[in-house]
Design a protein around this motif. Sequence first.
Motif, PDB file in Angstrom:
ATOM      1  N   UNK A 276      27.761  53.226  25.370  1.00  0.00           N
ATOM      2  CA  UNK A 276      29.090  53.864  25.235  1.00  0.00           C
ATOM      3  C   UNK A 276      29.044  55.383  25.349  1.00  0.00           C
ATOM      4  N   UNK A 277      27.987  56.009  24.812  1.00  0.00           N
ATOM      5  CA  UNK A 277      27.892  57.467  24.831  1.00  0.00           C
ATOM      6  C   UNK A 277      27.737  58.022  26.247  1.00  0.00           C
ATOM      7  N   UNK A 278      27.300  57.192  27.188  1.00  0.00           N
ATOM      8  CA  UNK A 278      27.046  57.630  28.566  1.00  0.00           C
ATOM      9  C   UNK A 278      28.152  57.209  29.540  1.00  0.00           C
ATOM     10  N   UNK A 279      29.056  56.359  29.056  1.00  0.00           N
ATOM     11  CA  UNK A 279      30.035  55.730  29.950  1.00  0.00           C
ATOM     12  C   UNK A 279      30.957  56.742  30.626  1.00  0.00           C
ATOM     13  N   UNK A 280      31.495  57.676  29.880  1.00  0.00           N
ATOM     14  CA  UNK A 280      32.428  58.650  30.453  1.00  0.00           C
ATOM     15  C   UNK A 280      31.755  59.510  31.521  1.00  0.00           C
ATOM     16  N   UNK A 281      30.530  59.938  31.239  1.00  0.00           N
ATOM     17  CA  UNK A 281      29.795  60.760  32.205  1.00  0.00           C
ATOM     18  C   UNK A 281      29.563  59.996  33.505  1.00  0.00           C
ATOM     19  N   UNK A 282      29.146  58.739  33.400  1.00  0.00           N
ATOM     20  CA  UNK A 282      28.904  57.920  34.586  1.00  0.00           C
ATOM     21  C   UNK A 282      30.193  57.705  35.361  1.00  0.00           C
ATOM     22  N   UNK A 283      31.255  57.329  34.643  1.00  0.00           N
ATOM     23  CA  UNK A 283      32.555  57.092  35.299  1.00  0.00           C
ATOM     24  C   UNK A 283      33.026  58.311  36.066  1.00  0.00           C
TER      25      UNK A 283
ATOM     26  N   UNK B  66      25.431  57.607  40.499  1.00  0.00           N
ATOM     27  CA  UNK B  66      25.091  56.674  39.425  1.00  0.00           C
ATOM     28  C   UNK B  66      23.707  56.979  38.852  1.00  0.00           C
ATOM     29  N   UNK B  67      22.716  57.080  39.725  1.00  0.00           N
ATOM     30  CA  UNK B  67      21.341  57.283  39.267  1.00  0.00           C
ATOM     31  C   UNK B  67      21.156  58.651  38.599  1.00  0.00           C
ATOM     32  N   UNK B  68      21.873  59.652  39.108  1.00  0.00           N
ATOM     33  CA  UNK B  68      21.735  61.013  38.565  1.00  0.00           C
ATOM     34  C   UNK B  68      22.327  61.139  37.167  1.00  0.00           C
ATOM     35  N   UNK B  69      23.355  60.351  36.870  1.00  0.00           N
ATOM     36  CA  UNK B  69      24.090  60.544  35.615  1.00  0.00           C
ATOM     37  C   UNK B  69      23.877  59.427  34.591  1.00  0.00           C
ATOM     38  N   UNK B  70      23.086  58.444  34.942  1.00  0.00           N
ATOM     39  CA  UNK B  70      22.810  57.329  34.030  1.00  0.00           C
ATOM     40  C   UNK B  70      21.618  57.675  33.155  1.00  0.00           C
ATOM     41  N   UNK B  71      21.641  57.229  31.915  1.00  0.00           N
ATOM     42  CA  UNK B  71      20.564  57.578  30.980  1.00  0.00           C
ATOM     43  C   UNK B  71      19.388  56.606  31.030  1.00  0.00           C
ATOM     44  N   UNK B  72      19.610  55.408  31.591  1.00  0.00           N
ATOM     45  CA  UNK B  72      18.536  54.419  31.581  1.00  0.00           C
ATOM     46  C   UNK B  72      17.439  54.747  32.590  1.00  0.00           C
ATOM     47  N   UNK B  73      16.225  54.318  32.276  1.00  0.00           N
ATOM     48  CA  UNK B  73      15.113  54.447  33.220  1.00  0.00           C
ATOM     49  C   UNK B  73      15.336  53.522  34.418  1.00  0.00           C
ATOM     50  N   UNK B  74      15.730  52.289  34.133  1.00  0.00           N
ATOM     51  CA  UNK B  74      16.086  51.328  35.181  1.00  0.00           C
ATOM     52  C   UNK B  74      17.584  51.070  35.090  1.00  0.00           C
ATOM     53  N   UNK B  75      18.325  51.462  36.113  1.00  0.00           N
ATOM     54  CA  UNK B  75      19.778  51.303  36.099  1.00  0.00           C
ATOM     55  C   UNK B  75      20.135  49.907  36.602  1.00  0.00           C
TER      56      UNK B  75
ATOM     57  N   UNK C  71      40.059  45.341  57.330  1.00  0.00           N
ATOM     58  CA  UNK C  71      39.353  44.420  56.430  1.00  0.00           C
ATOM     59  C   UNK C  71      37.877  44.801  56.278  1.00  0.00           C
ATOM     60  N   UNK C  72      37.215  44.197  55.318  1.00  0.00           N
ATOM     61  CA  UNK C  72      35.756  44.327  55.137  1.00  0.00           C
ATOM     62  C   UNK C  72      35.299  45.776  55.020  1.00  0.00           C
ATOM     63  N   UNK C  73      36.073  46.569  54.311  1.00  0.00           N
ATOM     64  CA  UNK C  73      35.745  47.988  54.201  1.00  0.00           C
ATOM     65  C   UNK C  73      35.563  48.442  52.757  1.00  0.00           C
ATOM     66  N   UNK C  74      35.905  47.560  51.820  1.00  0.00           N
ATOM     67  CA  UNK C  74      35.855  47.928  50.410  1.00  0.00           C
ATOM     68  C   UNK C  74      34.720  47.188  49.715  1.00  0.00           C
ATOM     69  N   UNK C  75      33.998  47.901  48.891  1.00  0.00           N
ATOM     70  CA  UNK C  75      32.941  47.304  48.072  1.00  0.00           C
ATOM     71  C   UNK C  75      33.205  47.594  46.605  1.00  0.00           C
ATOM     72  N   UNK C  76      32.572  46.791  45.750  1.00  0.00           N
ATOM     73  CA  UNK C  76      32.707  46.999  44.305  1.00  0.00           C
ATOM     74  C   UNK C  76      31.331  47.241  43.697  1.00  0.00           C
ATOM     75  N   UNK C  77      31.267  48.265  42.841  1.00  0.00           N
ATOM     76  CA  UNK C  77      30.077  48.553  42.059  1.00  0.00           C
ATOM     77  C   UNK C  77      30.310  48.102  40.629  1.00  0.00           C
ATOM     78  N   UNK C  78      29.343  47.369  40.086  1.00  0.00           N
ATOM     79  CA  UNK C  78      29.362  46.992  38.675  1.00  0.00           C
ATOM     80  C   UNK C  78      28.085  47.550  38.048  1.00  0.00           C
ATOM     81  N   UNK C  79      28.232  48.282  36.956  1.00  0.00           N
ATOM     82  CA  UNK C  79      27.068  48.832  36.279  1.00  0.00           C
ATOM     83  C   UNK C  79      27.270  48.764  34.764  1.00  0.00           C
ATOM     84  N   UNK C  80      26.207  49.028  34.025  1.00  0.00           N
ATOM     85  CA  UNK C  80      26.218  48.883  32.574  1.00  0.00           C
ATOM     86  C   UNK C  80      25.520  50.089  31.951  1.00  0.00           C
ATOM     87  N   UNK C  81      26.098  50.611  30.872  1.00  0.00           N
ATOM     88  CA  UNK C  81      25.461  51.728  30.182  1.00  0.00           C
ATOM     89  C   UNK C  81      25.904  51.749  28.718  1.00  0.00           C
TER      90      UNK C  81
END
Length: 364
Positions: free
Chosen positions: A141-148, A215-224, A129-139
């Motif tokens: 559409x043009x950047x979504x595949x790269x981030x995923x 995430x930070x390396x492949x996201x296009x936003x200045x603030x992710x 138990x207590x070993x899984x986490x979830x990441x939620x992020x927003x970007x």
Amino acid sequence: MKINEILTVLEEMAPLSYAEDFDNVGLLVGNPATEATGILVCHDALESVIDEAVKNNCNLVVCFHPILFSGLKKITGKNYVEKAIIKAIKNDIAIYAVHTALDNHQEGVNKIFCNTLGLMNCKILIPKPNFIRKLVTYTIPENAEKVRNALFEAGAGNIGNYEDCSFNSKGIGTYMGNENSNPEIGVRFEFVENEEIKIEVTFEKHLESKILNALFTNHVYEEVAYEIYDIQNTHQNIGLGMIGELETPMEGREFLYFVKEKTQAEGIRHSALLGKKIKKVAVLGGSGSFAIKNAIKAGADIFLTADLKYHQFYEAENQLILADIGHFESERYTKNYIVDYLRKKILNFAIILSEENTNPVKYL
């Protein structure tokens, strides 16, 4: 090769984050920057094993059980633990322990136990138990595949027998940058409404820094924009014990003799035989009395483990057979697995299987 390079391979085999909180795993003695001369793999890093390492010119001992389990206030050589530590330090020998990091691994101690008995359809008995986490992020559409794809490459999105799992939904994001901002879309002090993709992926908690770096390396936003949540789901491929099935059911006594032969046990203590054939077998290498109820709930016909006390045999409640095959015996082939793994990963290097029998229990 530095010892530290070997430790990386060992952590790939049994990530330290898999270990139980009470345990003491990883590098226990030694300097990881030291040049490695050879690896000796053993069950227990006793003084006699350190002598064996010296004899074979191995300055890294990889053991299953940690020789240092709880804190030491003095090291004077008054007991077997202190004697082993003193000898290791005197001879510049590092000691690394895997223990429950390998216990909890899908291919670790209990899978080795199952393989020894030829069990099929094996699965974890007590998922972690207590070993899984979830990441939620927003970007955008043009950047979504790269981030995923970057998140998947970093280890996110694995659920059971599936990989590259994510959930994606469309929405409208809003923001307005201040005088220090440098927005990818829009300009400072402009209120922006923009179509965005919301990406949700799960990951094992020890991968968090790797996931965020991707995430930070492949996201296009200045603030992710992102959130991380702890979730209550158990990890079905990490945990203690296993349950599997025999290809051909066996009578209780016949199966116990079979186990005795396969594990080279000198004796098996067991609860009453129930007069029915054994099909589903639960195993837990080492001390496993805490898992009796789990074995019953899983529908096991027999539970093989070690270190059962007198009154714990009553807990079988005529619902299954409890069998104590011995602590050492239930983990006997773990060191062979470690040697085989290291030899596949580290070529042309001295990796030696200890010949010392460190089982402290003797039989008449």
